[in-house]
Design an enzyme around this catalytic site. Sequence first.
Site, PDB file in Angstrom:
ATOM      1  N   CYS A   1       0.825  -1.197   0.000  1.00  0.00           N
ATOM      2  CA  CYS A   1       0.000   0.000   0.000  1.00  0.00           C
ATOM      3  C   CYS A   1       0.871   1.263   0.000  1.00  0.00           C
ATOM      4  O   CYS A   1       1.983   1.265   0.501  1.00  0.00           O
ATOM      5  CB  CYS A   1      -0.949   0.095   1.197  1.00  0.00           C
ATOM      6  SG  CYS A   1      -1.922  -1.389   1.434  1.00  0.00           S
TER       7      CYS A   1
ATOM      8  N   ARG B   1       2.934   0.273  -5.366  1.00  0.00           N
ATOM      9  CA  ARG B   1       2.823  -0.392  -4.074  1.00  0.00           C
ATOM     10  C   ARG B   1       1.499  -1.138  -3.932  1.00  0.00           C
ATOM     11  O   ARG B   1       1.219  -1.721  -2.883  1.00  0.00           O
ATOM     12  CB  ARG B   1       2.945   0.629  -2.946  1.00  0.00           C
ATOM     13  CG  ARG B   1       4.214   1.454  -3.012  1.00  0.00           C
ATOM     14  CD  ARG B   1       4.268   2.467  -1.910  1.00  0.00           C
ATOM     15  NE  ARG B   1       4.405   1.819  -0.624  1.00  0.00           N
ATOM     16  CZ  ARG B   1       5.548   1.423  -0.096  1.00  0.00           C
ATOM     17  NH1 ARG B   1       6.666   1.636  -0.738  1.00  0.00           N
ATOM     18  NH2 ARG B   1       5.587   0.833   1.060  1.00  0.00           N
TER      19      ARG B   1
ATOM     20  N   TRP C   1      -3.079  -2.595  -1.597  1.00  0.00           N
ATOM     21  CA  TRP C   1      -2.850  -3.966  -2.032  1.00  0.00           C
ATOM     22  C   TRP C   1      -3.388  -4.826  -0.895  1.00  0.00           C
ATOM     23  O   TRP C   1      -2.854  -4.818   0.211  1.00  0.00           O
ATOM     24  CB  TRP C   1      -1.360  -4.229  -2.261  1.00  0.00           C
ATOM     25  CG  TRP C   1      -1.099  -5.570  -2.857  1.00  0.00           C
ATOM     26  CD1 TRP C   1      -1.137  -5.895  -4.192  1.00  0.00           C
ATOM     27  CD2 TRP C   1      -0.744  -6.775  -2.156  1.00  0.00           C
ATOM     28  NE1 TRP C   1      -0.837  -7.231  -4.350  1.00  0.00           N
ATOM     29  CE2 TRP C   1      -0.599  -7.794  -3.125  1.00  0.00           C
ATOM     30  CE3 TRP C   1      -0.545  -7.091  -0.822  1.00  0.00           C
ATOM     31  CZ2 TRP C   1      -0.260  -9.093  -2.798  1.00  0.00           C
ATOM     32  CZ3 TRP C   1      -0.214  -8.405  -0.495  1.00  0.00           C
ATOM     33  CH2 TRP C   1      -0.065  -9.381  -1.471  1.00  0.00           C
TER      34      TRP C   1
ATOM     35  N   ASN D   1      -0.219   1.595   6.006  1.00  0.00           N
ATOM     36  CA  ASN D   1       0.538   0.636   5.205  1.00  0.00           C
ATOM     37  C   ASN D   1       1.232  -0.291   6.182  1.00  0.00           C
ATOM     38  O   ASN D   1       1.926   0.175   7.090  1.00  0.00           O
ATOM     39  CB  ASN D   1       1.566   1.385   4.346  1.00  0.00           C
ATOM     40  CG  ASN D   1       2.590   0.452   3.734  1.00  0.00           C
ATOM     41  OD1 ASN D   1       2.266  -0.683   3.396  1.00  0.00           O
ATOM     42  ND2 ASN D   1       3.814   0.914   3.581  1.00  0.00           N
ATOM     43  N   GLY D   2       1.048  -1.611   6.006  1.00  0.00           N
ATOM     44  CA  GLY D   2       1.687  -2.571   6.901  1.00  0.00           C
ATOM     45  C   GLY D   2       0.712  -3.659   7.283  1.00  0.00           C
ATOM     46  O   GLY D   2      -0.365  -3.780   6.688  1.00  0.00           O
TER      47      GLY D   2
ATOM     48  N   GLU E   1      13.086 -17.576 -15.201  1.00  0.00           N
ATOM     49  CA  GLU E   1      12.674 -16.176 -15.287  1.00  0.00           C
ATOM     50  C   GLU E   1      11.679 -15.982 -16.445  1.00  0.00           C
ATOM     51  O   GLU E   1      10.686 -15.259 -16.306  1.00  0.00           O
ATOM     52  CB  GLU E   1      13.925 -15.291 -15.452  1.00  0.00           C
ATOM     53  CG  GLU E   1      13.669 -13.818 -15.625  1.00  0.00           C
ATOM     54  CD  GLU E   1      12.788 -13.189 -14.549  1.00  0.00           C
ATOM     55  OE1 GLU E   1      12.579 -13.786 -13.493  1.00  0.00           O
ATOM     56  OE2 GLU E   1      12.263 -12.089 -14.815  1.00  0.00           O
TER      57      GLU E   1
ATOM     58  N   LYS F   1       7.898 -14.521 -15.946  1.00  0.00           N
ATOM     59  CA  LYS F   1       7.451 -13.313 -16.652  1.00  0.00           C
ATOM     60  C   LYS F   1       6.175 -13.600 -17.426  1.00  0.00           C
ATOM     61  O   LYS F   1       5.226 -12.833 -17.397  1.00  0.00           O
ATOM     62  CB  LYS F   1       8.577 -12.864 -17.585  1.00  0.00           C
ATOM     63  CG  LYS F   1       8.641 -11.444 -17.887  1.00  0.00           C
ATOM     64  CD  LYS F   1       9.199 -10.531 -16.815  1.00  0.00           C
ATOM     65  CE  LYS F   1       9.420 -11.087 -15.454  1.00  0.00           C
ATOM     66  NZ  LYS F   1      10.211 -10.328 -14.554  1.00  0.00           N
TER      67      LYS F   1
ATOM     68  N   GLU G   1       3.119 -14.122 -15.061  1.00  0.00           N
ATOM     69  CA  GLU G   1       2.685 -12.965 -14.270  1.00  0.00           C
ATOM     70  C   GLU G   1       1.951 -11.916 -15.098  1.00  0.00           C
ATOM     71  O   GLU G   1       1.066 -11.246 -14.596  1.00  0.00           O
ATOM     72  CB  GLU G   1       3.859 -12.371 -13.474  1.00  0.00           C
ATOM     73  CG  GLU G   1       4.624 -11.248 -14.069  1.00  0.00           C
ATOM     74  CD  GLU G   1       5.788 -10.762 -13.215  1.00  0.00           C
ATOM     75  OE1 GLU G   1       6.941 -11.003 -13.583  1.00  0.00           O
ATOM     76  OE2 GLU G   1       5.539 -10.125 -12.196  1.00  0.00           O
TER      77      GLU G   1
ATOM     78  N   HIS H   1      11.723 -37.250 -15.375  1.00  0.00           N
ATOM     79  CA  HIS H   1      11.425 -37.629 -13.982  1.00  0.00           C
ATOM     80  C   HIS H   1      10.038 -37.161 -13.571  1.00  0.00           C
ATOM     81  O   HIS H   1       9.734 -37.094 -12.382  1.00  0.00           O
ATOM     82  CB  HIS H   1      12.493 -37.049 -13.041  1.00  0.00           C
ATOM     83  CG  HIS H   1      13.857 -37.582 -13.326  1.00  0.00           C
ATOM     84  ND1 HIS H   1      14.235 -38.876 -13.040  1.00  0.00           N
ATOM     85  CD2 HIS H   1      14.924 -37.014 -13.941  1.00  0.00           C
ATOM     86  CE1 HIS H   1      15.486 -39.071 -13.441  1.00  0.00           C
ATOM     87  NE2 HIS H   1      15.917 -37.947 -14.007  1.00  0.00           N
TER      88      HIS H   1
ATOM     89  N   LYS I   1       4.428  -3.700  -7.287  1.00  0.00           N
ATOM     90  CA  LYS I   1       5.842  -3.571  -7.642  1.00  0.00           C
ATOM     91  C   LYS I   1       6.744  -3.824  -6.442  1.00  0.00           C
ATOM     92  O   LYS I   1       7.805  -4.400  -6.567  1.00  0.00           O
ATOM     93  CB  LYS I   1       6.069  -2.156  -8.203  1.00  0.00           C
ATOM     94  CG  LYS I   1       7.481  -1.909  -8.699  1.00  0.00           C
ATOM     95  CD  LYS I   1       7.759  -2.675  -9.970  1.00  0.00           C
ATOM     96  CE  LYS I   1       9.173  -2.500 -10.473  1.00  0.00           C
ATOM     97  NZ  LYS I   1       9.550  -3.644 -11.340  1.00  0.00           N
TER      98      LYS I   1
END
Length: 593
Positions: free
Chosen positions: A2, A27, A74, A100-101, A470, A474, A477, A493, A588
């Site tokens: 947030c 955020r 968020w 925020n937290g 990676e 990407k 997401e 396997h 982010k």
Amino acid sequence: MCGIVGSVGFKNTKDYIINGLKDLDYRGYDSAGLAFMEGKNINLYKAVGPVSNLEKIIPSLKQNPYLGVGHTRWATHGKPSETNCHPHQSMHGLFTIVHNGVIENFLELKTKLQSKGFKFVSDTDTEVIANLLEDKYFENRNIIKAIEDTMGELSGSFAVVIIADIDNKHLYFMKRHSPLMIGRGEDFSLVASDASPMIRYTDKYIDLDDETYGFISASDVEIYKDKHPIKFEYTPKSPDLTVKDLNGYPHYMLKEIEEIERVVRRLMVEYYDKGEFVFDNNLMNQLHQSDHIIFVACGTSYHASLVGARYFDMLGKSTSTYIASEFAYYPKFPGRKPFFIFLSQSGETADVIHCMNIVKEHDIPCLVLTNKKGSSLERGCDYSLLLYAGLEVSVASTKAYAAQVCVLALLANAYSNRKEVIKDLEECCGVIADIDHNLKDKVYEIATQLKDAKDIYFLGRGFDYDMSLEASLKLKEITYIHSEAVAGGELKHGPIALIEQDTPVIVTISDNVTASSMRNNIQEVKARGAKVFTFVTNPLSNEHDTIVVKSHKRYLSPVVMSSLAFYFAYYVAVLNNREVDKPRNLAKSVTVE
Ligand code: F6R
């Protein structure tokens, strides 16, 4: 997570808060809200979705509100909804707050407050803070004392900005673990989660320490710690903060992919000068003296750390790599003289900060690679190496990944005093430029063929496996297509059971050590009907390969081949009309554990 903003006495409160929230939406962007003190009234506006939705519902104001606070959320406690959106008010409306937290003991506090008759309307932990403040205020009718008492009962992390109904001249605040900064202007004061909303209006900042609280007014700032006012100094703005600008690109992600070559060139200048590496001597000595290097990071940064560990392994150094959220619960300190390397683009990732604190408790030296000067990790670690990637706006990290790998390549080469790395990076820049100019259209063609796929697999070995992890992250997401990266040798396997007619498999071959085994893997998946696309480096290519990249040193292939993978994910996302720069459910900067 947030983002929070607030202002007192500013000439255009609405603009500051709305623009500030847009600056902070990295955020979180599930919902946004704000509160204005208009005359003696506190008016709340809230909207689910991006800040632009909030902007639409704010009526034209007759007078500039003297003070206000805003919040972009968020969700941690309670789904994204107007009810759960900040600001939250205490039951009798005495306090209106943004937070925020995460409050760890919020259920216990909520039950206690409910037994005293407090009613709650949201599912958030924040409403508990608002009601607790009110409860404490009723005990002694002093706002600062109420804040002290509230802080004494809260466990967890918080940056809170508070409007008190009985005081229309001040904004109050309190802080523990979550970031909060104050900015001072001539006849106004600002507050925000970071400097970005404030840089247009001031260059006088206070980066608040943990356990501080106090108030800001148009003419003054007062900060307390342990029940006493404390002295503080203003610092000038961080030179690294640049204002966002798309520069004509349709998305930040595309712009940032195309900045990779420039970032690599900048790193060569920053870390190599007049024929010598430019790294702190103490850092190099500590690295040489250590008998084990431990890398700790999350997400994309973790993938970059896998490459870094391989660099040091190849120099005969023992290494380990950990996902920060795993290390935090099961910390390990291998070797007699361990040395930690944290990677974090934002420098604010809560899991990584948690690990840094554990490492510091054990008095073990540590280094962070970060893009943010002045971030919590940069300030907390013994050494820091900046990524010089410039502001990365897109939630999906691209240029910061490339920068992390390059800084690690420079560091490992400095460790062994191998100066050829500069020539290798020069060559790498040429190959990236060739991808940007000549190969990305081919990647687009593949994206058009695969845009409707349900699952996409990436295969690789060695450096190509690190990069495939990676590539897969990407893709999932930003496109929401299921994807997995499989180490070539692991295929039989288990994962090969998933391959059926037309399953897309993207195989990367840039590592001569593993190339022939990868060719065998291609036959194995083709035999089960897979539709194979190959990203191959010369001279390992053949006439059937899909995309052939110019020759470069294999240790730098994660930088080169990830550019292809980033374009691929980007194009698939665009073809599916995804919110490329702000994928759902993500933020982010992940500032909660
Ligand atoms: C993916 C991505 C995330 C971050 C992760 C760690 O594109 O950006 O996986 O890499 O949240 O963030 P930092 O590097 O800021 O610690």
